[in-house]
Design a protein around this motif. Structure first.
Motif, PDB file in Angstrom:
ATOM      1  N   GLU A 295      33.975  73.402 -37.659  1.00  0.00           N
ATOM      2  CA  GLU A 295      35.187  72.407 -37.811  1.00  0.00           C
ATOM      3  C   GLU A 295      36.349  73.166 -37.368  1.00  0.00           C
ATOM      4  OE1 GLU A 295      34.885  71.368 -41.773  1.00  0.00           O
ATOM      5  OE2 GLU A 295      32.860  70.001 -41.487  1.00  0.00           O
ATOM      6  N   TRP A 296      37.215  72.214 -37.424  1.00  0.00           N
ATOM      7  CA  TRP A 296      38.867  72.655 -36.858  1.00  0.00           C
ATOM      8  C   TRP A 296      39.541  72.636 -38.241  1.00  0.00           C
ATOM      9  CZ3 TRP A 296      40.162  74.652 -32.187  1.00  0.00           C
ATOM     10  CH2 TRP A 296      38.867  74.295 -31.401  1.00  0.00           C
TER      11      TRP A 296
ATOM     12  N   ALA B 166      33.388  67.768 -32.037  1.00  0.00           N
ATOM     13  CA  ALA B 166      34.506  66.996 -31.803  1.00  0.00           C
ATOM     14  C   ALA B 166      35.678  68.090 -31.327  1.00  0.00           C
ATOM     15  CB  ALA B 166      35.096  66.100 -32.678  1.00  0.00           C
TER      16      ALA B 166
ATOM     17  N   PRO C 280      39.660  68.982 -31.872  1.00  0.00           N
ATOM     18  CA  PRO C 280      40.740  68.892 -32.948  1.00  0.00           C
ATOM     19  C   PRO C 280      41.645  67.614 -32.924  1.00  0.00           C
ATOM     20  CG  PRO C 280      41.517  70.682 -31.684  1.00  0.00           C
ATOM     21  CD  PRO C 280      39.972  70.370 -31.215  1.00  0.00           C
ATOM     22  N   ASP C 281      41.897  67.038 -33.709  1.00  0.00           N
ATOM     23  CA  ASP C 281      42.865  65.700 -33.835  1.00  0.00           C
ATOM     24  C   ASP C 281      44.058  65.933 -33.457  1.00  0.00           C
ATOM     25  OD1 ASP C 281      40.904  64.174 -34.840  1.00  0.00           O
ATOM     26  OD2 ASP C 281      41.488  64.286 -36.961  1.00  0.00           O
ATOM     27  N   GLY C 282      44.485  67.104 -33.589  1.00  0.00           N
ATOM     28  CA  GLY C 282      45.813  67.788 -33.388  1.00  0.00           C
ATOM     29  C   GLY C 282      46.096  68.243 -31.783  1.00  0.00           C
TER      30      GLY C 282
ATOM     31  N   THR D   9      46.621  67.436 -28.122  1.00  0.00           N
ATOM     32  CA  THR D   9      47.081  66.282 -27.555  1.00  0.00           C
ATOM     33  C   THR D   9      47.375  66.462 -25.998  1.00  0.00           C
ATOM     34  OG1 THR D   9      49.238  66.537 -28.099  1.00  0.00           O
ATOM     35  CG2 THR D   9      48.017  64.959 -29.515  1.00  0.00           C
TER      36      THR D   9
ATOM     37  N   PRO E 257      38.847  62.997 -26.950  1.00  0.00           N
ATOM     38  CA  PRO E 257      39.819  62.002 -27.644  1.00  0.00           C
ATOM     39  C   PRO E 257      40.651  61.247 -26.676  1.00  0.00           C
ATOM     40  CG  PRO E 257      40.159  64.270 -28.470  1.00  0.00           C
ATOM     41  CD  PRO E 257      39.476  64.420 -27.065  1.00  0.00           C
ATOM     42  N   GLU E 258      40.889  60.249 -27.168  1.00  0.00           N
ATOM     43  CA  GLU E 258      41.547  59.066 -26.603  1.00  0.00           C
ATOM     44  C   GLU E 258      43.021  59.451 -26.092  1.00  0.00           C
ATOM     45  OE1 GLU E 258      40.639  56.204 -25.172  1.00  0.00           O
ATOM     46  OE2 GLU E 258      38.592  56.320 -25.576  1.00  0.00           O
ATOM     47  N   LYS E 259      43.583  60.109 -26.807  1.00  0.00           N
ATOM     48  CA  LYS E 259      45.133  60.686 -26.535  1.00  0.00           C
ATOM     49  C   LYS E 259      45.192  61.991 -25.962  1.00  0.00           C
ATOM     50  CE  LYS E 259      46.861  58.167 -30.670  1.00  0.00           C
ATOM     51  NZ  LYS E 259      47.732  58.209 -31.883  1.00  0.00           N
TER      52      LYS E 259
END
Length: 374
Positions: free
Chosen positions: A178-179, A200, A202-204, A206, A223-225
């Motif tokens: 995990e991140w 996955a 990380p969400d951060g 970008t 991630p889409e972004k």
């Protein structure tokens, strides 16, 4: 006759007399450290190279140097108090389990040591290289560094909260899954080869220039972004397509540039295409994506030997590859599951027995005589 007087009658000073009190040349400092007479608070100009000093067990407190190389000093167990250096090399220090509190550096290279944890007040600006530190379990929260190299830190369970980094290598960190929730990752490159537990990114994350995910079989989408400005290596991942905004990004497979067809539509590759490809590296990728089974069938592989074992018939097959070593594979059947396996063996292999012995780790086929195969 008047006596001759030189214009400047003062005796020239030696280099040691010109130095400031407490300041030593690298050569003198090394001699003093190795014979155990180095004074406290000594200052060394430039690099103090003590690498490979087997008998070195201590350094003077308050030591100051531009750079300090202690690599492979096997008997050294700790660093001195109040050490002040800009660049520190501790790689291969097999007895160095801990770092002192309050250490602040520009660059630390500490590969393949038994380091367990990095102190909470540790500070490093440019690079922290702890690759191969198999016992490492903890990094300090809020760690901020330009380049963080943690490859093959197999015991590390988590990255620290508040991590801020521009280049990150966590390849082979098999315990990571995990991140951190609060990490600030503005990356030039993220390298995370063979991290099987991640599912996955990380969400951060970008924006990244280079993204190496090879061997991350649990990652099935991006991630889409996420913006990738240079390339992505997706060999042996679960990624089967790219988001629309990444369709123009450069793709790699184990370092070899490829296109989307090779990455995502391997069923369109043919044996004729493999044999016609003159770039050896790209040909090997095409062969891997096509698969040995299909290739050997389509290329009409030559059978150079056959025999039987407890699983049934074994066949040794060969296909000549232009400009490269021959492809030689043994086809075997597992006696327990009845499943067929195709295994590549060295190109000079000429018998099934030689191939089976090589797979089992024997160079001499006559030394391989299993009582039972399962």
């Amino acid at each position: 006759n008047l006596p001759f007087w030189p214009f400047n009658s003062k005796k020239a000073k030696s280099p040691s007399e010109n130095r400031e009190p407490g300041t030593y040349t690298s050569k003198d400092a090394k001699r003093l450290c190795l014979d155990g007479t180095a004074p406290e608070n000594m200052t060394v100009k430039g690099l103090l190279n003590l690498s490979g000093s087997k008998s070195l067990v201590r350094l003077p407190n308050g030591l100051r140097a531009g750079a300090l190389d202690l690599s492979n000093c096997l008997a050294l167990t700790e660093l001195p108090e109040h050490l002040q250096v800009r660049r520190l090399i501790l790689s291969g220090c097999a007895s160095m389990w801990f770092l002192p509190a309050g250490l602040a550096l520009f660059d630390l290279q500490m590969r393949a040591t038994p380091l367990i944890a990095v102190p909470d007040d540790f500070r490093v600006k440019f690079r922290l290289d702890l690759a191969g530190s198999h016992k490492l379990e903890r990094l300090p929260e809020g760690l901020a560094v330009g380049s963080l190299i943690l490859s093959d830190c197999i015991a590390l369970p988590a990255l620290p909260e508040g991590l801020a980094v521009s280049f990150l290598d966590i390849s082979g960190c098999v315990s990571l899954k995990e991140w951190p929730a609060t990490a600030s990752i503005q990356l030039g490159r993220l390298t995370m080869r063979n991290c099987p537990q991640f599912t996955a990114l990380p969400d951060g994350l970008t924006s990244v220039a280079q993204l190496d995910l090879r061997g991350c079989s649990g990652i099935k989408e991006l991630p889409e972004k996420l913006v990738i400005t240079s390339w992505i290596d997706l060999a042996d991942t679960g990624i089967s397509t790219l988001p629309a905004h990444l369709h123009g990004v450069a793709l790699r497979w184990k370092g070899v540039p490829i296109d989307q067809r090779i990455a995502f539509r391997p069923d369109t590759i043919t044996a004729a295409e493999v044999l016609a490809e003159r770039n050896v590296e790209l040909r090997r990728v095409l062969l891997e994506r096509l698969g040995y089974d299909r290739f050997l069938q389509e290329a009409k592989a030559q059978t150079i030997d056959r025999d039987t074992d407890s699983g049934g018939e074994r066949r040794l097959l060969k296909v000549s590859l232009p400009g490269d070593e021959d492809l030689v594979c043994i086809v075997v059947v597992c006696p327990s599951t009845a499943k067929q396996y195709i295994l590549r063996v060295p190109p000079k292999t000429r018998t099934c027995k030689q191939a089976a012995a090589w797979i089992a780790g024997f160079d001499n086929a006559n030394d391989y005589s299993p009582l039972k195969e399962t």
